[in-house]
Design a protein around this motif. Structure first.
Motif, PDB file in Angstrom:
ATOM      1  N   MET A 206       0.825  -1.196   0.000  1.00  0.00           N
ATOM      2  CA  MET A 206       0.000   0.000   0.000  1.00  0.00           C
ATOM      3  C   MET A 206       0.871   1.262   0.000  1.00  0.00           C
ATOM      4  SD  MET A 206      -3.066   0.898  -0.049  1.00  0.00           S
ATOM      5  CE  MET A 206      -4.063   2.284   0.243  1.00  0.00           C
ATOM      6  N   GLY A 207       2.010   1.182   0.641  1.00  0.00           N
ATOM      7  CA  GLY A 207       2.909   2.329   0.685  1.00  0.00           C
ATOM      8  C   GLY A 207       3.444   2.703  -0.686  1.00  0.00           C
ATOM      9  N   TYR A 208       3.714   1.684  -1.522  1.00  0.00           N
ATOM     10  CA  TYR A 208       4.199   1.950  -2.876  1.00  0.00           C
ATOM     11  C   TYR A 208       3.149   2.683  -3.701  1.00  0.00           C
ATOM     12  CZ  TYR A 208       8.128  -1.204  -2.055  1.00  0.00           C
ATOM     13  OH  TYR A 208       9.259  -1.782  -1.570  1.00  0.00           O
ATOM     14  N   ILE A 209       1.904   2.317  -3.509  1.00  0.00           N
ATOM     15  CA  ILE A 209       0.827   2.959  -4.269  1.00  0.00           C
ATOM     16  C   ILE A 209       0.718   4.431  -3.902  1.00  0.00           C
ATOM     17  CG2 ILE A 209      -1.662   2.970  -4.670  1.00  0.00           C
ATOM     18  CD1 ILE A 209      -1.579  -0.095  -4.236  1.00  0.00           C
ATOM     19  N   VAL A 210       0.763   4.721  -2.621  1.00  0.00           N
ATOM     20  CA  VAL A 210       0.684   6.111  -2.166  1.00  0.00           C
ATOM     21  C   VAL A 210       1.888   6.902  -2.669  1.00  0.00           C
ATOM     22  CG1 VAL A 210       0.685   7.592  -0.115  1.00  0.00           C
ATOM     23  CG2 VAL A 210      -0.706   5.516  -0.154  1.00  0.00           C
TER      24      VAL A 210
ATOM     25  N   ILE B 209      -2.169   2.316 -10.373  1.00  0.00           N
ATOM     26  CA  ILE B 209      -3.448   1.667 -10.688  1.00  0.00           C
ATOM     27  C   ILE B 209      -3.245   0.164 -10.875  1.00  0.00           C
ATOM     28  CG2 ILE B 209      -5.255   1.502 -12.447  1.00  0.00           C
ATOM     29  CD1 ILE B 209      -4.934   4.583 -12.762  1.00  0.00           C
ATOM     30  N   TYR B 210      -2.179  -0.219 -11.557  1.00  0.00           N
ATOM     31  CA  TYR B 210      -1.886  -1.646 -11.738  1.00  0.00           C
ATOM     32  C   TYR B 210      -1.690  -2.340 -10.397  1.00  0.00           C
ATOM     33  CZ  TYR B 210       0.577  -5.901 -12.976  1.00  0.00           C
ATOM     34  OH  TYR B 210       0.960  -7.204 -13.073  1.00  0.00           O
ATOM     35  N   LEU B 211      -0.888  -1.725  -9.513  1.00  0.00           N
ATOM     36  CA  LEU B 211      -0.665  -2.330  -8.197  1.00  0.00           C
ATOM     37  C   LEU B 211      -1.943  -2.366  -7.374  1.00  0.00           C
ATOM     38  CD1 LEU B 211       2.795  -0.804  -7.221  1.00  0.00           C
ATOM     39  CD2 LEU B 211       2.291  -3.168  -7.848  1.00  0.00           C
ATOM     40  N   GLY B 212      -2.785  -1.360  -7.533  1.00  0.00           N
ATOM     41  CA  GLY B 212      -4.062  -1.355  -6.817  1.00  0.00           C
ATOM     42  C   GLY B 212      -4.948  -2.512  -7.241  1.00  0.00           C
ATOM     43  N   PHE B 213      -5.045  -2.747  -8.540  1.00  0.00           N
ATOM     44  CA  PHE B 213      -5.850  -3.866  -9.023  1.00  0.00           C
ATOM     45  C   PHE B 213      -5.187  -5.206  -8.732  1.00  0.00           C
ATOM     46  CE2 PHE B 213      -8.206  -0.763 -11.630  1.00  0.00           C
ATOM     47  CZ  PHE B 213      -9.491  -1.188 -11.329  1.00  0.00           C
ATOM     48  N   ALA B 214      -3.867  -5.235  -8.563  1.00  0.00           N
ATOM     49  CA  ALA B 214      -3.182  -6.479  -8.213  1.00  0.00           C
ATOM     50  C   ALA B 214      -3.569  -6.935  -6.810  1.00  0.00           C
ATOM     51  CB  ALA B 214      -1.674  -6.298  -8.328  1.00  0.00           C
ATOM     52  N   HIS B 215      -3.857  -5.971  -5.919  1.00  0.00           N
ATOM     53  CA  HIS B 215      -4.287  -6.327  -4.564  1.00  0.00           C
ATOM     54  C   HIS B 215      -5.728  -6.819  -4.568  1.00  0.00           C
ATOM     55  CE1 HIS B 215      -0.843  -5.150  -2.117  1.00  0.00           C
ATOM     56  NE2 HIS B 215      -0.669  -4.140  -2.962  1.00  0.00           N
ATOM     57  N   SER B 216      -6.621  -5.983  -5.064  1.00  0.00           N
ATOM     58  CA  SER B 216      -8.035  -6.361  -5.143  1.00  0.00           C
ATOM     59  C   SER B 216      -8.743  -5.383  -6.081  1.00  0.00           C
ATOM     60  CB  SER B 216      -8.702  -6.335  -3.766  1.00  0.00           C
ATOM     61  OG  SER B 216      -8.820  -5.011  -3.295  1.00  0.00           O
ATOM     62  N   THR B 217      -9.906  -5.802  -6.535  1.00  0.00           N
ATOM     63  CA  THR B 217     -10.674  -4.949  -7.441  1.00  0.00           C
ATOM     64  C   THR B 217     -11.148  -3.693  -6.726  1.00  0.00           C
ATOM     65  OG1 THR B 217     -11.398  -6.913  -8.615  1.00  0.00           O
ATOM     66  CG2 THR B 217     -12.634  -4.909  -9.015  1.00  0.00           C
ATOM     67  N   THR B 218     -11.566  -3.832  -5.497  1.00  0.00           N
ATOM     68  CA  THR B 218     -12.040  -2.675  -4.735  1.00  0.00           C
ATOM     69  C   THR B 218     -10.928  -1.658  -4.543  1.00  0.00           C
ATOM     70  OG1 THR B 218     -13.569  -4.131  -3.572  1.00  0.00           O
ATOM     71  CG2 THR B 218     -13.174  -1.956  -2.605  1.00  0.00           C
ATOM     72  N   GLN B 219      -9.756  -2.133  -4.181  1.00  0.00           N
ATOM     73  CA  GLN B 219      -8.633  -1.218  -3.983  1.00  0.00           C
ATOM     74  C   GLN B 219      -8.233  -0.584  -5.317  1.00  0.00           C
ATOM     75  OE1 GLN B 219      -5.326  -2.905  -1.920  1.00  0.00           O
ATOM     76  NE2 GLN B 219      -4.139  -1.023  -1.982  1.00  0.00           N
ATOM     77  N   GLY B 220      -8.325  -1.322  -6.393  1.00  0.00           N
ATOM     78  CA  GLY B 220      -8.020  -0.765  -7.707  1.00  0.00           C
ATOM     79  C   GLY B 220      -8.957   0.358  -8.079  1.00  0.00           C
ATOM     80  N   VAL B 221     -10.246   0.186  -7.802  1.00  0.00           N
ATOM     81  CA  VAL B 221     -11.224   1.232  -8.100  1.00  0.00           C
ATOM     82  C   VAL B 221     -10.960   2.462  -7.242  1.00  0.00           C
ATOM     83  CG1 VAL B 221     -13.674   1.821  -7.973  1.00  0.00           C
ATOM     84  CG2 VAL B 221     -12.971  -0.382  -8.915  1.00  0.00           C
ATOM     85  N   VAL B 222     -10.610   2.257  -5.990  1.00  0.00           N
ATOM     86  CA  VAL B 222     -10.302   3.383  -5.099  1.00  0.00           C
ATOM     87  C   VAL B 222      -9.068   4.134  -5.617  1.00  0.00           C
ATOM     88  CG1 VAL B 222      -9.520   3.996  -2.775  1.00  0.00           C
ATOM     89  CG2 VAL B 222     -11.389   2.373  -3.080  1.00  0.00           C
ATOM     90  N   VAL B 223      -8.054   3.397  -6.068  1.00  0.00           N
ATOM     91  CA  VAL B 223      -6.848   4.038  -6.590  1.00  0.00           C
ATOM     92  C   VAL B 223      -7.167   4.827  -7.857  1.00  0.00           C
ATOM     93  CG1 VAL B 223      -4.563   3.603  -7.587  1.00  0.00           C
ATOM     94  CG2 VAL B 223      -5.270   2.392  -5.539  1.00  0.00           C
ATOM     95  N   VAL B 224      -8.020   4.296  -8.713  1.00  0.00           N
ATOM     96  CA  VAL B 224      -8.410   5.023  -9.926  1.00  0.00           C
ATOM     97  C   VAL B 224      -9.124   6.321  -9.554  1.00  0.00           C
ATOM     98  CG1 VAL B 224      -9.947   4.975 -11.925  1.00  0.00           C
ATOM     99  CG2 VAL B 224      -8.501   3.015 -11.431  1.00  0.00           C
ATOM    100  N   LEU B 225     -10.036   6.260  -8.603  1.00  0.00           N
ATOM    101  CA  LEU B 225     -10.750   7.474  -8.187  1.00  0.00           C
ATOM    102  C   LEU B 225      -9.808   8.503  -7.568  1.00  0.00           C
ATOM    103  CD1 LEU B 225     -14.020   5.926  -6.706  1.00  0.00           C
ATOM    104  CD2 LEU B 225     -13.722   7.116  -8.885  1.00  0.00           C
ATOM    105  N   VAL B 226      -8.887   8.036  -6.735  1.00  0.00           N
ATOM    106  CA  VAL B 226      -7.912   8.950  -6.127  1.00  0.00           C
ATOM    107  C   VAL B 226      -7.015   9.553  -7.202  1.00  0.00           C
ATOM    108  CG1 VAL B 226      -5.900   9.052  -4.594  1.00  0.00           C
ATOM    109  CG2 VAL B 226      -7.961   7.872  -3.855  1.00  0.00           C
ATOM    110  N   ALA B 227      -6.617   8.758  -8.188  1.00  0.00           N
ATOM    111  CA  ALA B 227      -5.762   9.254  -9.269  1.00  0.00           C
ATOM    112  C   ALA B 227      -6.483  10.333 -10.073  1.00  0.00           C
ATOM    113  CB  ALA B 227      -5.336   8.100 -10.172  1.00  0.00           C
ATOM    114  N   ILE B 228      -7.743  10.095 -10.392  1.00  0.00           N
ATOM    115  CA  ILE B 228      -8.509  11.090 -11.159  1.00  0.00           C
ATOM    116  C   ILE B 228      -8.688  12.370 -10.363  1.00  0.00           C
ATOM    117  CG2 ILE B 228     -10.790  11.599 -12.128  1.00  0.00           C
ATOM    118  CD1 ILE B 228     -10.918   8.634 -12.959  1.00  0.00           C
TER     119      ILE B 228
END
Length: 91
Positions: free
Chosen positions: A1-5, A40-59
């Motif tokens: 999670m730290g890498y994503i942030v 976004i790739y790492l977010g979806f690698a963890h779970s779909t929910t986390q991937g969607v959250v990362v996409v929203l945060v990125a946007i």
């Protein structure tokens, strides 16, 4: 999670650099896209929910960084505010 942030923070910094300091030079924009894509790739690698959250945060972070960078007050911080009031006397 730290890498994503960390990737999202770098992506925002590269985006602001592209908009404010290096407009037209696509290196910072390319690095920003790579950081966003990796997060976004790492977010979806963890779970779909986390991937969607990362996409929203990125946007949201990209829109906020763009609005912040293109405001007039942001540009005034970098503007030269001093005037030169000297004259040259040619003989």
């Amino acid at each position: 999670m730290g890498y994503i942030v960390l990737l999202l923070i770098f992506a925002v910094l590269f985006l602001i650099t592209e908009l404010v300091l290096l407009p037209g030079v696509t290196l910072a924009a390319l690095l920003s896209v790579v950081c966003y894509g990796s997060a976004i790739y790492l977010g979806f690698a963890h779970s779909t929910t986390q991937g969607v959250v990362v996409v929203l945060v990125a946007i949201l972070s990209a829109v906020a960084a763009t609005i912040f960078s293109l405001r007039a007050k942001t540009w005034q911080r970098f503007a030269l505010n001093k005037e030169i009031r000297s004259q040259s006397m040619a003989a």
